[in-house]
Enzyme design. Structure first.
Site, mmCIF file in Angstrom:
data_model
loop_
_atom_site.group_PDB
_atom_site.id
_atom_site.type_symbol
_atom_site.label_atom_id
_atom_site.label_comp_id
_atom_site.label_asym_id
_atom_site.label_seq_id
_atom_site.Cartn_x
_atom_site.Cartn_y
_atom_site.Cartn_z
ATOM 1 C CE1 TYR A 130 -3.029 -3.095 0.276
ATOM 2 C CE2 TYR A 130 -4.467 -1.169 0.193
ATOM 3 C CZ TYR A 130 -4.273 -2.520 0.047
ATOM 4 O OH TYR A 130 -5.313 -3.314 -0.347
ATOM 5 C CG ASP A 240 -7.957 -5.340 0.112
ATOM 6 O OD1 ASP A 240 -9.056 -5.404 0.694
ATOM 7 O OD2 ASP A 240 -7.727 -4.542 -0.807
ATOM 8 C CG ASP A 244 -13.198 -8.331 -1.599
ATOM 9 O OD1 ASP A 244 -13.138 -7.849 -0.457
ATOM 10 O OD2 ASP A 244 -13.511 -7.666 -2.603
#
Ligand code: ATP
Length: 352
Positions: A130, A240, A244
């Site tokens: 990130y 991340d 999902d």
């Protein structure tokens, strides 16, 4: 408990309103004394004061006992000099919310995709791939020439150690198994360091079994046999993406709850995005944020040693389970209710 509530963009205002109706009901029933303060972020923040998240709001979050953040747009916010920053990044970074805890479990009431399962992902939240949060100054993403772009991934012993500890502490309260997810066969130095630190922490938890799985193989294992996993610890980007998948395997991304926790602060936040395709239609599943709110109450209860908060969290989870079983839910999980009505159904079950 003083809660700062930031509704966000897209489906954010709808699922936040449903969550607030549940939290207010829990407060009445369990005597939590919730004091709710709202502030605009995302597009609402830009129109109100020229910032997707005004510095004053970050200060309010620091002083509150907890934050509820609805999903916000991210793609549209490109230029920090115009006040456009990602509110989620700003809060995670400013409040040092290093552990993103993302549970995924199945419920009775709609067809199971891969059988029953119950797992939790402990995702490192403050570095990794990130680029907007892993540098002291400047960005970790650089356009070297117009045809060459570089993104830096930072992995530190400090951040790996604290997320590993959070994962093992969680595993002790569950089925006592931790799986480290990595790509150390290719990223030998960075993911090598991550595994090394996780295994060092594991030695302090001899009752917890530990194994590791390469992230690409993990995509197959978790679909084939999600029952195998209890707590999964991983770096930011893998967590991340994987979460999902596990949320959708559990029934819907609309069930994807999460808590961003640090040593002194915590923030409830659905794991999904602002879902512009269904925004404004009263169709979004609010259970993701309602369950995230329950996680925040439980965190506050543990921290302050006040059992009413943990009892309220357990009652919300039970009410959600009952609502799903009775199909008092949105269409993504087989119900016929809207966002608002799903919140009202959970609140009514809490009162019963
Ligand atoms: P963003 O740009 O904010 O990331 P997105 O649509 O690209 O938004 P998500 O919001 O994560 O990404 O949505 C992915 C898919 O899952 C969309 O089809 C969306 O409608 C669906 N979805 C996400 N959240 C929910 C929800 N709470 N209830 C029902 N469906 C949802």
């Amino acid at each position: 408990m003083h809660l700062l509530v930031l509704a966000g963009d897209g489906i954010g205002p709808e699922i936040t309103a449903a969550t607030l109706s549940v939290l207010r009901t829990a407060s009445e029933r369990f005597g939590l004394g919730l004091r709710i303060e709202e502030a605009p972020v995302g597009h609402a923040g830009l129109s109100a004061h020229g910032h997707t998240i005004h510095p004053d709001i970050v200060e309010k979050a620091r002083k509150a006992d907890g934050v509820v953040l609805g999903p916000t747009s991210t793609f549209e916010f490109k230029d920090p000099t115009k006040g456009e920053v990602n509110p989620s990044m700003m809060l995670r970074k400013s409040l040092d919310l290093f552990a993103n805890i993302r549970p995924a479990r199945t419920y009775a009431g709609f067809p199971l995709r891969c059988g029953e399962f119950d797992l939790v992902i402990a995702r490192e939240n403050t570095e990794g791939f990130y680029a907007d949060r892993n540098m002291e100054a400047g960005s970790g993403e650089v356009l070297v020439t117009k045809d060459v772009a570089i993104s830096l991934r930072r992995i530190t012993r400090f951040c790996s150690e604290r997320i590993a500890r959070a994962a093992f502490e969680l595993a002790v309260t569950r089925r006592k198994r931790v799986t480290i997810v990595h790509k150390a066969n290719v990223l030998k130095v960075t993911d090598g360091l991550f595994i090394e630190v996780c295994r060092e922490v594991a030695r302090q938890f001899p009752a917890v079994a530990v194994d590791d799985v390469i992230v690409d193989a993990m995509m197959a294992h978790v679909v084939r046999n999600p029952q195998r996993f209890d707590v999964i610890v991983t770096t930011n980007m893998y967590g991340d993406i994987l979460s999902d998948l596990t949320a959708e395997l559990s029934g819907s991304l609309g069930l994807a709850a999460s808590l961003n926790a640090g040593a002194d602060h915590a923030m409830a936040q659905a794991a999904h995005g602002s879902a512009p395709d269904i925004a404004g239609k009263n169709a979004a599943n609010p259970l993701s944020l309602i369950l995230s709110g329950a996680m925040l109450l439980a965190w506050n209860g543990r921290r302050k040693n006040v059992s009413a908060f943990e009892m309220a969290a357990a009652a919300i989870e039970k009410a959600v389970e009952t609502a799903i079983g009775a199909k008092k839910s949105t269409a993504d999980i087989g119900g016929r209710l809207g966002t608002r009505e799903t919140g009202e159904a959970v609140a009514a079950l809490l009162r019963a």
